[in-house]
Scaffold this active site. Structure first.
Site, short mmCIF file in Angstrom:
data_model
loop_
_atom_site.label_atom_id
_atom_site.label_comp_id
_atom_site.label_asym_id
_atom_site.label_seq_id
_atom_site.Cartn_x
_atom_site.Cartn_y
_atom_site.Cartn_z
N LYS A 1 26.39 -23.25 18.71
CA LYS A 1 25.24 -22.21 18.55
C LYS A 1 25.34 -21.28 17.48
CE LYS A 1 26.06 -20.00 22.62
NZ LYS A 1 26.60 -20.95 23.71
N LYS B 1 38.84 -14.64 18.11
CA LYS B 1 37.69 -13.80 18.02
C LYS B 1 37.85 -12.32 17.46
CE LYS B 1 34.74 -16.30 21.14
NZ LYS B 1 33.98 -16.54 22.45
N LYS C 1 32.32 -29.61 15.30
CA LYS C 1 31.36 -29.66 16.61
C LYS C 1 29.91 -28.93 16.15
CE LYS C 1 32.56 -26.13 19.62
NZ LYS C 1 30.92 -25.73 20.06
P1 ATP Z 1 29.71 -20.66 19.93
O1 ATP Z 1 29.45 -21.05 18.63
O2 ATP Z 1 29.03 -19.04 20.22
O3 ATP Z 1 31.35 -20.45 20.50
P2 ATP Z 1 29.13 -22.98 21.68
O4 ATP Z 1 27.89 -23.71 21.08
O5 ATP Z 1 30.22 -23.22 21.07
O6 ATP Z 1 28.73 -21.42 20.89
P3 ATP Z 1 29.66 -21.93 23.97
O7 ATP Z 1 29.02 -20.75 24.75
O8 ATP Z 1 31.37 -21.52 23.25
O9 ATP Z 1 28.98 -22.67 23.03
O10 ATP Z 1 30.07 -23.04 25.26
C1 ATP Z 1 29.23 -23.42 26.14
C2 ATP Z 1 29.67 -24.74 27.02
O11 ATP Z 1 29.13 -25.74 26.13
C3 ATP Z 1 31.19 -25.19 26.83
O12 ATP Z 1 31.34 -25.62 28.36
C4 ATP Z 1 31.56 -25.71 25.68
O13 ATP Z 1 32.68 -26.59 26.29
C5 ATP Z 1 30.12 -26.71 25.65
N1 ATP Z 1 29.96 -27.14 24.24
C6 ATP Z 1 29.95 -26.03 23.20
N2 ATP Z 1 29.71 -26.89 22.12
C7 ATP Z 1 29.88 -28.22 22.35
C8 ATP Z 1 29.48 -29.62 21.71
N3 ATP Z 1 29.35 -29.59 20.50
N4 ATP Z 1 29.50 -30.52 22.53
C9 ATP Z 1 29.59 -30.61 23.82
N5 ATP Z 1 30.09 -29.45 24.53
C10 ATP Z 1 30.02 -28.29 23.95
MG MG Z 2 32.16 -22.09 21.59
#
Ligand code: ATP
Ligand code: MG
Length: 337
Positions: A207, A115, A204
Site C-alpha cells: 500500500k 518503523k 512485494k
Molecule cells: P504497508 O506498506 O503499509 O506495510 P502492506 O500492503 O504491506 O502495507 P499491511 O497492512 O502491512 O499491508 O498488511 C496487511 C496484510 O496483508 C498482512 O496480513 C500482510 O501479510 C498481507 N500482505 C501485505 N502485502 C502483501 C502482498 N504483497 N501479498 C500478499 N499478502 C500481503
Molecule cells: Mg506491510
C-alpha cells in the site's frame, strides 16, 4: 469452541496483494470453520492512530468490512465483526500486559526497528503496539491468528506474555495461541502468498509504495488496472515458467491469474508453461483482473452501510461481553478486584 481472530488496519485502502494474500484466505478460513469456531474479524482502529490517518478513515473502515462480505464471507451467529476502540477492555488489558512484557524483548521487535529507523521522533505507540496486539488476541482466548510472516514475531511475543502471566499467577488464565508453524498449517495454502510489485517484481506489492503502476487498488477503474498489468515489468528470457527467483514478474502474473480465478496455481502453470508470448499472458491476466474488479466493485456498491453498522452492533455487544470477562479474571489475578 475455538476462536480464529484476524484484524486488518485500514489506514488506507487495501491493494490486490492485501486482498489475495490476507483477506480472501481469511474469508475461506471463516467459511470453512464458522460452524464450530468463533470467527472474530475486527478493525484495529487503535493501532491505526499510531500513524497518520487520512480523512477517509471512517469510509475505509466500513468499506473493509464490505470487502469481506463481497468476497463471500458468510455471516452466522459465530462470526463477530467489531471495532477495537468500541471495546474498552483492549486498552485496559494492554496496560496490564505492559506490566508483564519486558523492555528487552520489546526492543528486539524488528517492526519497531524498521518503523523507527531514521526518524527523529518516534511515538510510544509504535514501540508498544505489539502489547496491544497481545491484548487483542488474549482477551478472546484466540487459538488461531492468521497473519503474514511479518507478524510472526509479534505472535511469539503474545505467546511469551501469556506463558509468563500464567506462570506468575500459577494459573492457566490466558489461553496461549498456537505456535506459528501450527498456524501456518491451519491456514493451508495461504502460506507464502506474496503478490509482487508490478513495476519492480523483486519487491512485494505494498500500500505504502508511492508508484501508481506498482500496485492495483480494489477501487481502481478496471480499465486502468488492466493497463497496469499490460505494463508490468517482466524479463527478457522469452519463456513462460513459474520461477519466482529468476522470473518474478512472469511468476507473479501466473500467481494473480490463479488466485483471482480461484484456480490451483499448478493448473495455471501447466496451461502457460513453455509459451513464449508474454503479451498473451498479460492480456489474459489483464482481462481476469478487470473482470474481477468490475464484479467486485458492483458487489461492494450493493452492500448498504447499514448492514455493516448492524454487524458492528451485534459484534461489539458480543466482544464486550467476552473481553470484559477475561479482563476481570486478569484484574483479579493482579488483586485489582
Ligand atoms: P504497508 O506498506 O503499509 O506495510 P502492506 O500492503 O504491506 O502495507 P499491511 O497492512 O502491512 O499491508 O498488511 C496487511 C496484510 O496483508 C498482512 O496480513 C500482510 O501479510 C498481507 N500482505 C501485505 N502485502 C502483501 C502482498 N504483497 N501479498 C500478499 N499478502 C500481503
Ligand atoms: Mg506491510
Amino acid at each position: 469452541m475455538k476462536t480464529i481472530l484476524t484484524g486488518i488496519r485500514v489506514n488506507s485502502e487495501p491493494t490486490l496483494g492485501n486482498f489475495l494474500g490476507a483477506m480472501l484466505p481469511m474469508v475461506r478460513l471463516a467459511n470453512e470453520h464458522s460452524k464450530d469456531h468463533h470467527i472474530n474479524i475486527f478493525i484495529p482502529d487503535l493501532h491505526s492512530v499510531i500513524a497518520e490517518i487520512d480523512g477517509n478513515f471512517q469510509k475505509n473502515l466500513v468499506n473493509s468490512i464490505k470487502i469481506y462480505l463481497a468476497a463471500g464471507l458468510k455471516v452466522n451467529q459465530n462470526v463477530h465483526v467489531y471495532r477495537q476502540s468500541y471495546v474498552p477492555a483492549h486498552s485496559e488489558m494492554c496496560w496490564l500486559l505492559n506490566c508483564v512484557a519486558n523492555m528487552g524483548e520489546m526492543g528486539r521487535m524488528t517492526q519497531f526497528k524498521d518503523k523507527s529507523e531514521g526518524k527523529s521522533t518516534v511515538n510510544v505507540g509504535i514501540f508498544d503496539y505489539p502489547v496491544l496486539m497481545a491484548a487483542d488476541i488474549l482477551l478472546y482466548s484466540a487459538n488461531y491468528v492468521p497473519v503474514g510472516e511479518d507478524q510472526f514475531q509479534h505472535l511469539e511475543l503474545t505467546r511469551n506474555i501469556a506463558l509468563r502471566f500464567n506462570h506468575r499467577f500459577k494459573k492457566d488464565i490466558l489461553v496461549v495461541p498456537e505456535k506459528t508453524e501450527t498456524q501456518v498449517k491451519f491456514m493451508g495454502n495461504s502460506e507464502g502468498v506474496r503478490i509482487r510489485d508490478l513495476s519492480d517484481p523483486t519487491k512485494k506489492m505494498s500500500k505504502s509504495t508511492p508508484g501508481e503502476n506498482s500496485k492495483i487498488m480494489l477501487t481502481d477503474n478496471p480499465e486502468k488496472a488492466a493497463k497496469k498489468i499490460m505494463s508490468a515489468t517482466t524479463d527478457s528470457l522469452g519463456k513462460i515458467q513459474y520461477d519466482m527467483f529468476n522470473q518474478p514478474g512472469i511468476s507473479n502474473l501466473l500467481q494473480i491469474e490463479a488466485l483471482i480465478n480461484d484456480k490451483p496455481l499448478q493448473e495455471v502453470i501447466s496451461t502457460w508453461q513453455g509459451e513464449t508470448h508474454y503479451g498473451d499472458l498479460k492480456k489474459q491476466v489483464a482481462s481476469s483482473v478487470s473482470t474481477f474488479l468490475t464484479h467486485f466493485q458492483e458487489s461492494i456498491e450493493a452492500i448498504p452501510d447499514e448492514m455493516v453498522y448492524e454487524l458492528f452492533e451485534t459484534g461489539e455487544a458480543y466482544a464486550n461481553d467476552v473481553a470484559d470477562k477475561k479482563l476481570l479474571e486478569v484484574q483479579k489475578a493482579f488483586s485489582l478486584r
